[in-house]
Design a protein around this motif. Structure first.
Motif, mmCIF file in Angstrom:
data_model
loop_
_atom_site.group_PDB
_atom_site.id
_atom_site.type_symbol
_atom_site.label_atom_id
_atom_site.label_comp_id
_atom_site.label_asym_id
_atom_site.label_seq_id
_atom_site.Cartn_x
_atom_site.Cartn_y
_atom_site.Cartn_z
ATOM 1 N N TYR A 46 0.793 -1.230 0.000
ATOM 2 C CA TYR A 46 0.000 0.000 0.000
ATOM 3 C C TYR A 46 0.825 1.279 0.000
ATOM 4 O O TYR A 46 0.287 2.362 -0.112
ATOM 5 C CB TYR A 46 -0.981 0.024 1.177
ATOM 6 N N ALA A 47 2.128 1.206 0.100
ATOM 7 C CA ALA A 47 2.961 2.413 0.157
ATOM 8 C C ALA A 47 3.397 2.851 -1.235
ATOM 9 O O ALA A 47 3.222 2.132 -2.224
ATOM 10 C CB ALA A 47 4.187 2.145 1.024
ATOM 11 N N MET A 48 3.973 4.037 -1.290
ATOM 12 C CA MET A 48 4.500 4.546 -2.554
ATOM 13 C C MET A 48 5.601 3.630 -3.067
ATOM 14 O O MET A 48 6.254 2.923 -2.309
ATOM 15 C CB MET A 48 5.055 5.956 -2.351
ATOM 16 N N LEU A 49 5.776 3.659 -4.381
ATOM 17 C CA LEU A 49 6.815 2.865 -5.031
ATOM 18 C C LEU A 49 8.124 3.629 -5.015
ATOM 19 O O LEU A 49 8.153 4.824 -5.279
ATOM 20 C CB LEU A 49 6.412 2.573 -6.477
ATOM 21 N N LYS A 50 9.215 2.943 -4.720
ATOM 22 C CA LYS A 50 10.542 3.548 -4.700
ATOM 23 C C LYS A 50 11.333 3.045 -5.897
ATOM 24 O O LYS A 50 11.387 1.833 -6.129
ATOM 25 C CB LYS A 50 11.282 3.174 -3.415
ATOM 26 N N VAL A 51 11.918 3.956 -6.646
ATOM 27 C CA VAL A 51 12.760 3.565 -7.774
ATOM 28 C C VAL A 51 14.212 3.673 -7.336
ATOM 29 O O VAL A 51 14.618 4.666 -6.727
ATOM 30 C CB VAL A 51 12.492 4.449 -9.013
ATOM 31 N N ARG A 52 14.972 2.628 -7.644
ATOM 32 C CA ARG A 52 16.384 2.547 -7.276
ATOM 33 C C ARG A 52 17.192 2.071 -8.485
ATOM 34 O O ARG A 52 16.643 1.428 -9.369
ATOM 35 C CB ARG A 52 16.581 1.532 -6.153
ATOM 36 N N PRO A 53 18.491 2.333 -8.479
ATOM 37 C CA PRO A 53 19.316 1.822 -9.582
ATOM 38 C C PRO A 53 19.525 0.306 -9.483
ATOM 39 O O PRO A 53 19.745 -0.354 -10.496
ATOM 40 C CB PRO A 53 20.637 2.573 -9.431
ATOM 41 N N THR A 54 19.439 -0.263 -8.280
ATOM 42 C CA THR A 54 19.527 -1.702 -8.034
ATOM 43 C C THR A 54 18.570 -2.038 -6.903
ATOM 44 O O THR A 54 18.076 -1.140 -6.217
ATOM 45 C CB THR A 54 20.956 -2.134 -7.614
ATOM 46 N N ALA A 55 18.341 -3.328 -6.667
ATOM 47 C CA ALA A 55 17.407 -3.735 -5.617
ATOM 48 C C ALA A 55 17.801 -3.222 -4.246
ATOM 49 O O ALA A 55 16.945 -2.854 -3.447
ATOM 50 C CB ALA A 55 17.288 -5.262 -5.590
ATOM 51 N N ASP A 56 19.099 -3.165 -3.980
ATOM 52 C CA ASP A 56 19.554 -2.685 -2.669
ATOM 53 C C ASP A 56 20.206 -1.307 -2.731
ATOM 54 O O ASP A 56 20.834 -0.865 -1.784
ATOM 55 C CB ASP A 56 20.497 -3.697 -2.025
ATOM 56 N N GLY A 57 20.021 -0.613 -3.840
ATOM 57 C CA GLY A 57 20.599 0.725 -4.009
ATOM 58 C C GLY A 57 19.813 1.795 -3.292
ATOM 59 O O GLY A 57 18.745 1.551 -2.717
ATOM 60 N N ASP A 58 20.355 3.000 -3.323
ATOM 61 C CA ASP A 58 19.690 4.140 -2.697
ATOM 62 C C ASP A 58 18.466 4.560 -3.509
ATOM 63 O O ASP A 58 18.484 4.550 -4.744
ATOM 64 C CB ASP A 58 20.647 5.332 -2.595
ATOM 65 N N GLU A 59 17.440 4.961 -2.808
ATOM 66 C CA GLU A 59 16.210 5.421 -3.442
ATOM 67 C C GLU A 59 16.483 6.688 -4.262
ATOM 68 O O GLU A 59 17.112 7.627 -3.787
ATOM 69 C CB GLU A 59 15.192 5.717 -2.351
ATOM 70 N N LEU A 60 15.986 6.695 -5.496
ATOM 71 C CA LEU A 60 16.129 7.870 -6.360
ATOM 72 C C LEU A 60 14.883 8.750 -6.327
ATOM 73 O O LEU A 60 14.981 9.976 -6.387
ATOM 74 C CB LEU A 60 16.405 7.434 -7.806
ATOM 75 N N GLU A 61 13.715 8.109 -6.269
ATOM 76 C CA GLU A 61 12.451 8.857 -6.327
ATOM 77 C C GLU A 61 11.335 7.944 -5.846
ATOM 78 O O GLU A 61 11.455 6.730 -5.894
ATOM 79 C CB GLU A 61 12.178 9.297 -7.767
ATOM 80 N N ARG A 62 10.194 8.554 -5.417
ATOM 81 C CA ARG A 62 8.999 7.805 -5.023
ATOM 82 C C ARG A 62 7.825 8.220 -5.903
ATOM 83 O O ARG A 62 7.700 9.387 -6.266
ATOM 84 C CB ARG A 62 8.631 8.085 -3.565
ATOM 85 N N TYR A 63 6.986 7.248 -6.175
ATOM 86 C CA TYR A 63 5.810 7.492 -7.024
ATOM 87 C C TYR A 63 4.592 6.771 -6.448
ATOM 88 O O TYR A 63 4.706 5.697 -5.882
ATOM 89 C CB TYR A 63 6.049 6.961 -8.445
ATOM 90 N N TYR A 64 3.412 7.365 -6.643
ATOM 91 C CA TYR A 64 2.169 6.694 -6.282
ATOM 92 C C TYR A 64 1.800 5.668 -7.338
ATOM 93 O O TYR A 64 1.330 4.595 -7.036
ATOM 94 C CB TYR A 64 1.005 7.694 -6.154
ATOM 95 N N GLY A 65 1.989 6.033 -8.592
ATOM 96 C CA GLY A 65 1.545 5.185 -9.683
ATOM 97 C C GLY A 65 2.618 4.289 -10.262
ATOM 98 O O GLY A 65 3.777 4.681 -10.392
ATOM 99 N N PHE A 66 2.219 3.079 -10.606
ATOM 100 C CA PHE A 66 3.119 2.108 -11.206
ATOM 101 C C PHE A 66 3.646 2.614 -12.554
ATOM 102 O O PHE A 66 4.808 2.431 -12.882
ATOM 103 C CB PHE A 66 2.380 0.774 -11.359
ATOM 104 N N ASP A 67 2.791 3.271 -13.332
ATOM 105 C CA ASP A 67 3.209 3.783 -14.643
ATOM 106 C C ASP A 67 4.367 4.771 -14.524
ATOM 107 O O ASP A 67 5.312 4.725 -15.312
ATOM 108 C CB ASP A 67 2.047 4.453 -15.379
ATOM 109 N N MET A 68 4.302 5.653 -13.539
ATOM 110 C CA MET A 68 5.375 6.638 -13.354
ATOM 111 C C MET A 68 6.663 5.957 -12.901
ATOM 112 O O MET A 68 7.756 6.327 -13.316
ATOM 113 C CB MET A 68 4.954 7.705 -12.344
ATOM 114 N N ALA A 69 6.550 4.952 -12.035
ATOM 115 C CA ALA A 69 7.728 4.213 -11.591
ATOM 116 C C ALA A 69 8.349 3.452 -12.761
ATOM 117 O O ALA A 69 9.577 3.419 -12.912
ATOM 118 C CB ALA A 69 7.361 3.259 -10.459
#
Length: 95
Positions: A46-69
């Motif tokens: 249920y939380a916002m999606l976090k985009v990272r360069p790798t699975a354990d990398g630092d978060e680059l950005e958060r998005y509500y929508g899957f399309d934006m992620a």
């Protein structure tokens, strides 16, 4: 295209997507031509999606929508969001 026998993996146009769950997160990772990108969401889904360069990398950005992620992940891979395969198990990510 999702693998019928494995709902956690999909491959298309040289891009491989893998979905897995850890104790705390749902992870969707992409690999293409030596580049990687990951989308993470809490395990409850249920939380916002976090985009990272790798699975354990630092978060680059958060998005509500899957399309934006997916758009951001595609940018990291140098491809179009429509080129990203999404495994069936990950199709319900996002808010």
């Amino acid at each position: 295209m999702a693998d019928i026998d494995d709902p956690t993996t999909a491959t298309a146009d040289g891009i491989t997507a893998r979905y897995r769950e850890t104790e705390t997160e749902r992870l969707l990772t992409f690999e293409a031509d030596g580049r990687t990108a990951a989308i993470a969401q809490n395990v409850e889904g249920y939380a916002m999606l976090k985009v990272r360069p790798t699975a354990d990398g630092d978060e680059l950005e958060r998005y509500y929508g899957f399309d934006m992620a997916l758009d951001h992940a595609a940018e990291l891979l140098g491809t179009s969001p429509t080129a990203l395969p999404v495994p069936d198990a990950a199709s319900d990510m996002g808010m």
